[in-house]
Design a protein around this motif. Structure first.
Motif, PDB file in Angstrom:
ATOM      1  N   SER A 205       0.999  -1.381  -0.037  1.00  0.00           N
ATOM      2  CA  SER A 205       0.104   0.010   0.141  1.00  0.00           C
ATOM      3  C   SER A 205       0.930   1.245  -0.042  1.00  0.00           C
ATOM      4  O   SER A 205       2.082   1.260   0.382  1.00  0.00           O
ATOM      5  CB  SER A 205      -1.007  -0.020   1.259  1.00  0.00           C
ATOM      6  OG  SER A 205      -0.410   0.197   2.486  1.00  0.00           O
ATOM      7  N   SER A 207       0.757   5.532   0.751  1.00  0.00           N
ATOM      8  CA  SER A 207       0.260   6.656   1.363  1.00  0.00           C
ATOM      9  C   SER A 207       1.160   7.897   1.141  1.00  0.00           C
ATOM     10  O   SER A 207       2.355   7.762   1.343  1.00  0.00           O
ATOM     11  CB  SER A 207      -0.124   6.645   3.109  1.00  0.00           C
ATOM     12  OG  SER A 207      -0.977   5.540   3.189  1.00  0.00           O
ATOM     13  N   THR A 227       6.206   9.984   1.004  1.00  0.00           N
ATOM     14  CA  THR A 227       5.244   8.836   0.967  1.00  0.00           C
ATOM     15  C   THR A 227       5.703   7.427   1.572  1.00  0.00           C
ATOM     16  O   THR A 227       6.911   7.386   1.741  1.00  0.00           O
ATOM     17  CB  THR A 227       5.511   8.524  -0.768  1.00  0.00           C
ATOM     18  OG1 THR A 227       4.963   9.774  -1.657  1.00  0.00           O
ATOM     19  CG2 THR A 227       4.584   7.381  -1.198  1.00  0.00           C
ATOM     20  N   CYS A 229       5.476   3.647   1.960  1.00  0.00           N
ATOM     21  CA  CYS A 229       5.027   2.236   1.359  1.00  0.00           C
ATOM     22  C   CYS A 229       5.260   1.359   2.453  1.00  0.00           C
ATOM     23  O   CYS A 229       6.035   1.247   2.863  1.00  0.00           O
ATOM     24  CB  CYS A 229       6.272   2.070   0.078  1.00  0.00           C
ATOM     25  SG  CYS A 229       6.330   3.331  -1.255  1.00  0.00           S
ATOM     26  N   GLN A 230       4.106   0.690   2.594  1.00  0.00           N
ATOM     27  CA  GLN A 230       3.866  -0.385   3.248  1.00  0.00           C
ATOM     28  C   GLN A 230       4.244  -1.756   2.527  1.00  0.00           C
ATOM     29  O   GLN A 230       3.275  -1.922   1.747  1.00  0.00           O
ATOM     30  CB  GLN A 230       2.752  -0.433   4.146  1.00  0.00           C
ATOM     31  CG  GLN A 230       2.738  -1.511   5.243  1.00  0.00           C
ATOM     32  CD  GLN A 230       1.895  -1.400   6.667  1.00  0.00           C
ATOM     33  OE1 GLN A 230       0.638  -0.714   6.471  1.00  0.00           O
ATOM     34  NE2 GLN A 230       2.424  -1.482   7.657  1.00  0.00           N
ATOM     35  N   SER A 353       0.560   7.538  -5.520  1.00  0.00           N
ATOM     36  CA  SER A 353       1.124   8.615  -4.520  1.00  0.00           C
ATOM     37  C   SER A 353      -0.058   9.975  -4.827  1.00  0.00           C
ATOM     38  O   SER A 353      -0.251  10.815  -3.963  1.00  0.00           O
ATOM     39  CB  SER A 353       2.386   8.892  -4.632  1.00  0.00           C
ATOM     40  OG  SER A 353       2.825  10.226  -3.869  1.00  0.00           O
ATOM     41  N   SER A 356      -3.408   9.555  -3.524  1.00  0.00           N
ATOM     42  CA  SER A 356      -3.235   9.562  -2.290  1.00  0.00           C
ATOM     43  C   SER A 356      -3.254  11.178  -1.643  1.00  0.00           C
ATOM     44  O   SER A 356      -3.929  11.314  -0.780  1.00  0.00           O
ATOM     45  CB  SER A 356      -2.216   8.743  -1.630  1.00  0.00           C
ATOM     46  OG  SER A 356      -2.192   8.831  -0.410  1.00  0.00           O
ATOM     47  N   ARG A 362      -4.987   9.312   1.873  1.00  0.00           N
ATOM     48  CA  ARG A 362      -5.655   8.100   2.101  1.00  0.00           C
ATOM     49  C   ARG A 362      -4.509   6.961   1.475  1.00  0.00           C
ATOM     50  O   ARG A 362      -4.043   7.132   0.473  1.00  0.00           O
ATOM     51  CB  ARG A 362      -6.780   8.149   1.133  1.00  0.00           C
ATOM     52  CG  ARG A 362      -7.752   7.039   1.260  1.00  0.00           C
ATOM     53  CD  ARG A 362      -9.037   6.994   0.572  1.00  0.00           C
ATOM     54  NE  ARG A 362      -9.834   7.763   1.385  1.00  0.00           N
ATOM     55  CZ  ARG A 362     -11.198   8.224   0.972  1.00  0.00           C
ATOM     56  NH1 ARG A 362     -11.756   7.620  -0.089  1.00  0.00           N
ATOM     57  NH2 ARG A 362     -11.932   9.044   1.480  1.00  0.00           N
ATOM     58  N   THR A 363      -4.812   5.987   2.088  1.00  0.00           N
ATOM     59  CA  THR A 363      -4.130   4.633   1.786  1.00  0.00           C
ATOM     60  C   THR A 363      -4.596   4.142   0.494  1.00  0.00           C
ATOM     61  O   THR A 363      -5.858   3.765   0.510  1.00  0.00           O
ATOM     62  CB  THR A 363      -3.808   3.731   3.056  1.00  0.00           C
ATOM     63  OG1 THR A 363      -3.295   4.407   4.054  1.00  0.00           O
ATOM     64  CG2 THR A 363      -3.160   2.446   2.692  1.00  0.00           C
ATOM     65  N   GLU A 365      -4.177   0.388  -2.164  1.00  0.00           N
ATOM     66  CA  GLU A 365      -3.421  -0.561  -2.174  1.00  0.00           C
ATOM     67  C   GLU A 365      -2.762  -0.963  -3.687  1.00  0.00           C
ATOM     68  O   GLU A 365      -3.291  -0.231  -4.615  1.00  0.00           O
ATOM     69  CB  GLU A 365      -4.459  -1.889  -2.041  1.00  0.00           C
ATOM     70  CG  GLU A 365      -4.802  -2.082  -0.512  1.00  0.00           C
ATOM     71  CD  GLU A 365      -5.550  -3.400  -0.444  1.00  0.00           C
ATOM     72  OE1 GLU A 365      -5.293  -4.334  -1.439  1.00  0.00           O
ATOM     73  OE2 GLU A 365      -6.338  -3.652   0.299  1.00  0.00           O
TER      74      GLU A 365
END
Length: 382
Positions: A205, A207, A227, A229-230, A353, A356, A362-363, A365
């Motif tokens: 994801s 954000s 930004t 990144c998960q 990005s 977002s 907002r996150t 996917e």
């Protein structure tokens, strides 16, 4: 058999010296809409054939194309080249829309041609040294990384370098596709090396947050964009893109944190690459910095044995080794080092990005470019 290469975009010749140094490889064609410039560049670099029309170059007997045109042309020209039976190395970013990325992935899969994104920051020697140390387990389990691209490019947004007034009436492509975008429009230099350190992980994801407009309100791009990144594993990468602020350039700042140590690139003013690793006889060893040069024995062999000519190719030798990997992939000796799935995922960070930051951080996917098999799987979830 000699691999014949054509380059489209006569102002983007960073790969040229690398091709000249590799046996059985020759740059035989150069294409650019600017007829005078392409003739001048070809004469300077001893390239025998020039073209103004890209399709005309594709009709020649070249085997591979380097796409070094403005960003909005990368996918259309890459697809054309692969459909014409040519292998492709494309400059960054891979594309400018999500649909383009799906077209690109599908074209690579259906044509079977080699596609490689020319993210040469992955090939900076220090980044390769850290990658090898990660593979050796010296950092333990890595769980956080950062990349920053700080580069004031405002003067490149206009054809003539005039500040303010009517002199800004001739915007270049960068005015729209770079500084005309919000969010991390140019993430791959920052993201690519760090993603390679997170071996086999993927981005789950994105954000993104912006600072607003303070330095130069002519541009939609905010002064700084952050930004997050998960990854699929839950680990984090933070990216900062700043191409507006009045500050010295720092286009290759990275950090990495693991359970056994950490790394930081230089910040400037005499700073140097530094590392801190846990030692067996000192439980607090990870709290002491040492110069990264102390770990030079972990530099990959091809970098340690690089000639001065290889190093002179650009980016401290990176522009040679990225070409070497592309040629090896064409010959079937290895897979592309930065394949179409990496290219799409890293580029999609820019596109997600933008959405977002325009939706308050907002996150979103990340689609799974590698495994999505149907149109129904080409989705982004909020």
């Amino acid at each position: 058999m000699t691999i014949k290469v054509g380059i489209v975009g006569a102002r983007g010749l960073s790969t040229l010296q690398g091709f000249k140094m590799i046996p059985d490889t020759e740059v035989v064609a150069l294409c650019d809409l600017d007829g005078d410039y392409v003739q001048e560049a070809a004469a300077k670099h001893d390239i025998p054939n020039t073209y103004r029309i890209f399709e005309d170059m594709l009709d020649s007997d070249i085997d591979a194309v380097v796409v070094s045109t403005p960003m909005q042309l990368h996918v259309p020209q890459s697809i054309q080249a692969m459909q014409a039976g040519k292998h492709v190395m494309s400059e960054v970013t891979a594309g400018v829309t999500m649909d383009e990325l799906w077209w690109l992935k599908e074209t690579v899969e259906t044509t079977g041609r080699v596609y490689m994104m020319a993210e040469n920051y992955c090939y900076i020697p220090e980044n390769q040294l850290i990658l090898n140390m990660v593979k050796q387990g010296l950092f333990g389990e890595v769980y956080f990384g950062e990349g920053e691209y700080l580069h004031d490019i405002r003067e490149l947004a206009f054809r003539f370098n005039r500040a303010g007034g009517s002199g800004n009436s001739h915007p270049t492509w960068r005015n729209y596709w770079q500084l005309g975008k919000r969010g991390a429009f140019y993430p791959t230099h920052s993201l690519g090396p760090v993603m390679q350190w997170f071996q086999g992980d993927r981005i789950r994801s994105v954000s993104s947050f912006g600072t607003g407009w303070h330095t130069d309100p002519r541009f939609r791009q905010e002064d700084t964009s952050i930004t997050i990144c998960q990854l699929e594993s839950g680990k984090l990468i933070k990216i900062r893109v700043d191409c507006i602020s009045k500050r010295p350039h720092n286009m290759a700042y990275y950090t990495l944190q693991g359970t056994k140590g950490c790394y930081e690139a230089p910040r400037g003013m005499g700073d140097t690459h530094k590392i801190s690793l846990e030692t067996g006889d000192d439980a607090h060893g990870a709290e002491k910095w040492r110069p990264l040069s102390d770990y030079a024995e972990y530099m990959p062999d091809r970098y340690r044995n690089a000639t001065d000519e290889m190093k002179s190719a650009g980016h401290w030798g990176g522009d040679y080794f990225i070409v070497e990997d592309f040629v090896a992939a064409i010959k079937g000796e290895r897979m592309p080092a930065i394949d179409v799935y990496d290219a799409c995922e890293w580029t999609a960070v820019a596109l997600l990005s933008e959405l977002s930051v325009m939706n308050g951080g907002r996150t979103l996917e990340m689609p799974d470019f590698r495994n999505a098999k149907s149109y129904a799987e080409q989705i982004m979830r909020f």
